[in-house]
Design a protein around this motif. Structure first.
Motif, PDB file in Angstrom:
ATOM      1  N   GLU A   1       0.845  -1.182   0.000  1.00 36.75           N
ATOM      2  CA  GLU A   1       0.000   0.000   0.000  1.00 36.75           C
ATOM      3  C   GLU A   1       0.885   1.239   0.000  1.00 36.75           C
ATOM      4  O   GLU A   1       1.892   1.274   0.704  1.00 36.75           O
ATOM      5  CB  GLU A   1      -0.914  -0.008   1.222  1.00 36.75           C
TER       6      GLU A   1
ATOM      7  N   LEU B   1       3.854  -0.493  -9.310  1.00 39.83           N
ATOM      8  CA  LEU B   1       3.360  -1.615 -10.105  1.00 39.83           C
ATOM      9  C   LEU B   1       4.463  -2.385 -10.830  1.00 39.83           C
ATOM     10  O   LEU B   1       4.184  -3.154 -11.734  1.00 39.83           O
ATOM     11  CB  LEU B   1       2.330  -1.098 -11.116  1.00 39.83           C
TER      12      LEU B   1
ATOM     13  N   LEU C   1       4.059  -6.214 -11.712  1.00 43.83           N
ATOM     14  CA  LEU C   1       2.927  -6.701 -12.505  1.00 43.83           C
ATOM     15  C   LEU C   1       3.346  -6.968 -13.945  1.00 43.83           C
ATOM     16  O   LEU C   1       4.302  -6.371 -14.434  1.00 43.83           O
ATOM     17  CB  LEU C   1       1.801  -5.670 -12.512  1.00 43.83           C
TER      18      LEU C   1
ATOM     19  N   LEU D   1      -2.724   3.561  -3.654  1.00 37.24           N
ATOM     20  CA  LEU D   1      -2.815   2.292  -4.356  1.00 37.24           C
ATOM     21  C   LEU D   1      -2.584   1.189  -3.333  1.00 37.24           C
ATOM     22  O   LEU D   1      -1.708   1.310  -2.470  1.00 37.24           O
ATOM     23  CB  LEU D   1      -1.750   2.174  -5.445  1.00 37.24           C
ATOM     24  N   ARG D   2      -3.375   0.150  -3.437  1.00 33.13           N
ATOM     25  CA  ARG D   2      -3.247  -0.989  -2.541  1.00 33.13           C
ATOM     26  C   ARG D   2      -3.340  -2.244  -3.378  1.00 33.13           C
ATOM     27  O   ARG D   2      -4.228  -2.365  -4.235  1.00 33.13           O
ATOM     28  CB  ARG D   2      -4.359  -0.959  -1.504  1.00 33.13           C
ATOM     29  N   ALA D   3      -2.457  -3.180  -3.163  1.00 35.28           N
ATOM     30  CA  ALA D   3      -2.460  -4.427  -3.929  1.00 35.28           C
ATOM     31  C   ALA D   3      -2.338  -5.601  -2.974  1.00 35.28           C
ATOM     32  O   ALA D   3      -1.593  -5.558  -1.993  1.00 35.28           O
ATOM     33  CB  ALA D   3      -1.309  -4.442  -4.918  1.00 35.28           C
ATOM     34  N   ASP D   4      -3.098  -6.629  -3.259  1.00 37.67           N
ATOM     35  CA  ASP D   4      -2.930  -7.905  -2.577  1.00 37.67           C
ATOM     36  C   ASP D   4      -3.001  -9.010  -3.612  1.00 37.67           C
ATOM     37  O   ASP D   4      -2.992  -8.731  -4.813  1.00 37.67           O
ATOM     38  CB  ASP D   4      -3.933  -8.088  -1.433  1.00 37.67           C
TER      39      ASP D   4
ATOM     40  N   SER E   1      -6.434  -8.333  -5.812  1.00 35.25           N
ATOM     41  CA  SER E   1      -6.904  -7.083  -6.401  1.00 35.25           C
ATOM     42  C   SER E   1      -5.891  -5.961  -6.260  1.00 35.25           C
ATOM     43  O   SER E   1      -4.969  -6.037  -5.473  1.00 35.25           O
ATOM     44  CB  SER E   1      -8.223  -6.666  -5.735  1.00 35.25           C
ATOM     45  N   ILE E   2      -6.152  -4.912  -7.053  1.00 35.73           N
ATOM     46  CA  ILE E   2      -5.385  -3.668  -6.953  1.00 35.73           C
ATOM     47  C   ILE E   2      -6.389  -2.566  -6.768  1.00 35.73           C
ATOM     48  O   ILE E   2      -7.390  -2.489  -7.429  1.00 35.73           O
ATOM     49  CB  ILE E   2      -4.550  -3.398  -8.220  1.00 35.73           C
TER      50      ILE E   2
END
Length: 76
Positions: free
Chosen positions: A16, A35, A38, A69-72, A75-76
């Motif tokens: 995050e 990112l 990715l 921005l939060r990624a797990d 999801s993003i």
């Protein structure tokens, strides 16, 4: 990168980041850094999305107060 627990004991990788861009290019660069892991087509689309959203806030609302921005793993 932080790690937290999901129900059932499975680990979830969580990343995050929040920043306060003064220009759309700053948001684009920060999103690109966020990112990096990715696949290129997805990362490119998301960086463009962040850039356009921040550009619109600058043009129509005087700027973005913050971008997060939060990624797990899901999801993003």
């Amino acid at each position: 990168m932080q790690q937290s627990q999901l129900a059932g004991g499975h680990a979830e990788h969580l990343l995050e980041h929040t920043w306060r861009p003064e220009r759309p290019a700053q948001a684009r660069d920060a999103a690109a850094d966020f990112l990096l892991d990715l696949p290129p087509p997805l990362a490119t689309d998301l960086v463009l999305l962040v850039f356009e959203l921040v550009a619109n806030t600058v043009r129509h609302a005087g700027g973005a107060s913050a971008v997060s921005l939060r990624a797990d793993c899901r999801s993003i």
